[in-house]
Design a protein around this motif. Structure first.
Motif, PDB file in Angstrom:
ATOM      1  N   LEU A 216       0.831  -1.197   0.000  1.00  0.00           N
ATOM      2  CA  LEU A 216       0.000   0.000   0.000  1.00  0.00           C
ATOM      3  C   LEU A 216       0.871   1.256   0.000  1.00  0.00           C
ATOM      4  O   LEU A 216       0.541   2.256  -0.649  1.00  0.00           O
ATOM      5  N   LEU A 217       1.985   1.205   0.724  1.00  0.00           N
ATOM      6  CA  LEU A 217       2.931   2.319   0.711  1.00  0.00           C
ATOM      7  C   LEU A 217       3.463   2.561  -0.697  1.00  0.00           C
ATOM      8  O   LEU A 217       3.658   3.714  -1.118  1.00  0.00           O
ATOM      9  N   TYR A 218       3.692   1.472  -1.422  1.00  0.00           N
ATOM     10  CA  TYR A 218       4.172   1.608  -2.806  1.00  0.00           C
ATOM     11  C   TYR A 218       3.096   2.242  -3.692  1.00  0.00           C
ATOM     12  O   TYR A 218       3.390   3.142  -4.493  1.00  0.00           O
ATOM     13  N   LEU A 219       1.857   1.804  -3.545  1.00  0.00           N
ATOM     14  CA  LEU A 219       0.779   2.350  -4.376  1.00  0.00           C
ATOM     15  C   LEU A 219       0.597   3.841  -4.132  1.00  0.00           C
ATOM     16  O   LEU A 219       0.317   4.599  -5.065  1.00  0.00           O
ATOM     17  N   LEU A 220       0.784   4.270  -2.881  1.00  0.00           N
ATOM     18  CA  LEU A 220       0.552   5.673  -2.527  1.00  0.00           C
ATOM     19  C   LEU A 220       1.804   6.531  -2.645  1.00  0.00           C
ATOM     20  O   LEU A 220       1.761   7.723  -2.372  1.00  0.00           O
ATOM     21  N   GLY A 221       2.931   5.917  -3.033  1.00  0.00           N
ATOM     22  CA  GLY A 221       4.169   6.671  -3.205  1.00  0.00           C
ATOM     23  C   GLY A 221       4.793   7.123  -1.911  1.00  0.00           C
ATOM     24  O   GLY A 221       5.390   8.205  -1.853  1.00  0.00           O
ATOM     25  N   ARG A 222       4.701   6.311  -0.850  1.00  0.00           N
ATOM     26  CA  ARG A 222       5.268   6.675   0.446  1.00  0.00           C
ATOM     27  C   ARG A 222       6.434   5.776   0.849  1.00  0.00           C
ATOM     28  O   ARG A 222       6.765   5.658   2.022  1.00  0.00           O
ATOM     29  N   THR A 223       7.052   5.137  -0.100  1.00  0.00           N
ATOM     30  CA  THR A 223       8.117   4.184   0.211  1.00  0.00           C
ATOM     31  C   THR A 223       9.404   4.902   0.598  1.00  0.00           C
ATOM     32  O   THR A 223       9.640   6.046   0.200  1.00  0.00           O
ATOM     33  N   GLU A 224      10.214   4.194   1.350  1.00  0.00           N
ATOM     34  CA  GLU A 224      11.552   4.672   1.712  1.00  0.00           C
ATOM     35  C   GLU A 224      12.555   3.692   1.117  1.00  0.00           C
ATOM     36  O   GLU A 224      12.569   2.520   1.463  1.00  0.00           O
ATOM     37  N   GLY A 225      13.413   4.191   0.229  1.00  0.00           N
ATOM     38  CA  GLY A 225      14.355   3.297  -0.430  1.00  0.00           C
ATOM     39  C   GLY A 225      13.769   2.754  -1.727  1.00  0.00           C
ATOM     40  O   GLY A 225      12.990   3.429  -2.415  1.00  0.00           O
ATOM     41  N   TYR A 230       9.017  -3.013  -2.157  1.00  0.00           N
ATOM     42  CA  TYR A 230       7.654  -2.889  -1.631  1.00  0.00           C
ATOM     43  C   TYR A 230       6.648  -3.523  -2.595  1.00  0.00           C
ATOM     44  O   TYR A 230       5.668  -4.145  -2.160  1.00  0.00           O
ATOM     45  N   ALA A 231       6.882  -3.376  -3.882  1.00  0.00           N
ATOM     46  CA  ALA A 231       5.975  -3.952  -4.875  1.00  0.00           C
ATOM     47  C   ALA A 231       6.021  -5.474  -4.868  1.00  0.00           C
ATOM     48  O   ALA A 231       5.037  -6.135  -5.214  1.00  0.00           O
ATOM     49  N   LEU A 232       7.168  -6.036  -4.463  1.00  0.00           N
ATOM     50  CA  LEU A 232       7.339  -7.495  -4.473  1.00  0.00           C
ATOM     51  C   LEU A 232       6.900  -8.166  -3.178  1.00  0.00           C
ATOM     52  O   LEU A 232       6.854  -9.398  -3.114  1.00  0.00           O
ATOM     53  N   THR A 233       6.593  -7.384  -2.146  1.00  0.00           N
ATOM     54  CA  THR A 233       6.255  -7.983  -0.852  1.00  0.00           C
ATOM     55  C   THR A 233       5.032  -8.911  -0.874  1.00  0.00           C
ATOM     56  O   THR A 233       4.979  -9.858  -0.087  1.00  0.00           O
ATOM     57  N   PRO A 234       4.036  -8.721  -1.765  1.00  0.00           N
ATOM     58  CA  PRO A 234       2.927  -9.687  -1.785  1.00  0.00           C
ATOM     59  C   PRO A 234       3.353 -11.114  -2.085  1.00  0.00           C
ATOM     60  O   PRO A 234       2.621 -12.057  -1.766  1.00  0.00           O
ATOM     61  N   LEU A 235       4.530 -11.300  -2.673  1.00  0.00           N
ATOM     62  CA  LEU A 235       5.011 -12.659  -2.933  1.00  0.00           C
ATOM     63  C   LEU A 235       5.211 -13.437  -1.637  1.00  0.00           C
ATOM     64  O   LEU A 235       5.120 -14.670  -1.636  1.00  0.00           O
ATOM     65  N   ALA A 236       5.457 -12.724  -0.532  1.00  0.00           N
ATOM     66  CA  ALA A 236       5.640 -13.406   0.759  1.00  0.00           C
ATOM     67  C   ALA A 236       4.370 -14.137   1.171  1.00  0.00           C
ATOM     68  O   ALA A 236       4.428 -15.221   1.765  1.00  0.00           O
ATOM     69  N   GLY A 237       3.225 -13.560   0.860  1.00  0.00           N
ATOM     70  CA  GLY A 237       1.972 -14.220   1.179  1.00  0.00           C
ATOM     71  C   GLY A 237       1.779 -15.481   0.366  1.00  0.00           C
ATOM     72  O   GLY A 237       1.249 -16.487   0.862  1.00  0.00           O
TER      73      GLY A 237
END
Length: 260
Positions: A216-225, A230-237
């Motif tokens: 969600l941080l990636y979608l809203l442009g609030r990422t750090e680094g 951040y876009a790949l984190t859903p793969l953990a699920g």
């Protein structure tokens, strides 16, 4: 998949034998999460925001997690009701059939009435997407899709773990609902509003944070680094379900039947 499709067709025909009951249950499932969403709306109407998150950002989170739960509850209902198969000795019949026990348990129960819940969460998600200020790209749309898929895998994995307990406890344990119903209620908000230990547990142990917060941080442009991480984190699920399946296989190997 052809066999699974036949399972679904049989279950759909059986549930449509009582059409009035089917449509009433579907209608009821539509309004169950609606009452929760109404509470969310009135809370933001009163306070405006929660720790920097506005209503439509949280509504996006709400839609994703409830849609994932609805799909998982539809497909993995057999694992949720698995204790009856063990208690009645019906699981023995599944073991002598030349197909995967996971496939057979998935096909033993499918709740088509949960489509009401799925429709409601889809409407909330569409409304939130139309209202938040995001420059949508193909990668962001793909990330949103994987957020839902990741949530489905996480909830299904939890249902599988709950079912595996039945090999030793016979009956399902209500404490497991902390991670299904409780996890759904908690994950409908971004994780950073909770205590740090709660956010860490639901990121590194049960990775709900990889469904509703980090992407969600990636979608809203609030990422750090690096935003790609951040876009790949859903793969953990999606990976979460693999150890759940291994634990299921361990439980099947240690199943001792009912003795009848």
């Amino acid at each position: 998949m052809r066999l699974f499709g036949k399972y679904l067709l049989i279950l759909f025909k059986s549930q449509m034998q009582y059409r009035t009951s089917f449509w009433l249950l579907t209608f009821g499932q539509f309004f169950i999460p609606f009452s929760v969403f109404a509470g969310l709306y009135f809370m933001f109407e009163r306070f405006g925001q929660i720790k920097g998150w506005d209503f439509f950002e949280v509504a996006l989170c709400f839609g994703v997690i409830h849609m994932a739960f609805a799909i998982s509850e539809c497909m993995a209902r057999g694992f949720d009701m698995f204790s009856s198969l063990v208690a009645n000795g019906d699981f023995d019949r599944l073991l002598v059939r030349p197909r995967s026990t996971v496939l057979q348990v998935l096909g033993s129960k499918f709740e088509f009435t949960r489509f009401g819940r799925l429709l409601q969460s889809a409407l909330v998600l569409a409304w939130a997407i139309s209202q938040i200020h995001v420059e949508w790209t193909f990668l962001k749309a793909l990330t949103l899709l994987f957020m839902i898929v990741s949530g489905v895998f996480i909830f299904t994995g939890i249902f599988i773990l709950m079912a595996t307990m039945c090999f030793w406890t016979i009956q399902g344990l209500e404490v497991a609902n902390i991670f299904t119903d409780g996890g759904r209620e908690m994950a409908q908000y971004p994780l950073n509003i909770y205590q740090k230990w709660v956010a860490r547990f639901f990121t590194y142990v049960i990775p709900f944070g990889c469904v509703n917060y980090l992407p969600l941080l990636y979608l809203l442009g609030r990422t750090e680094g690096s935003s790609a991480l951040y876009a790949l984190t859903p793969l953990a699920g999606c990976i979460f379900i693999l150890p759940c399946l291994l634990i299921w296989r361990f439980g099947v190997r240690h199943y001792r039947s009912t003795g009848s």
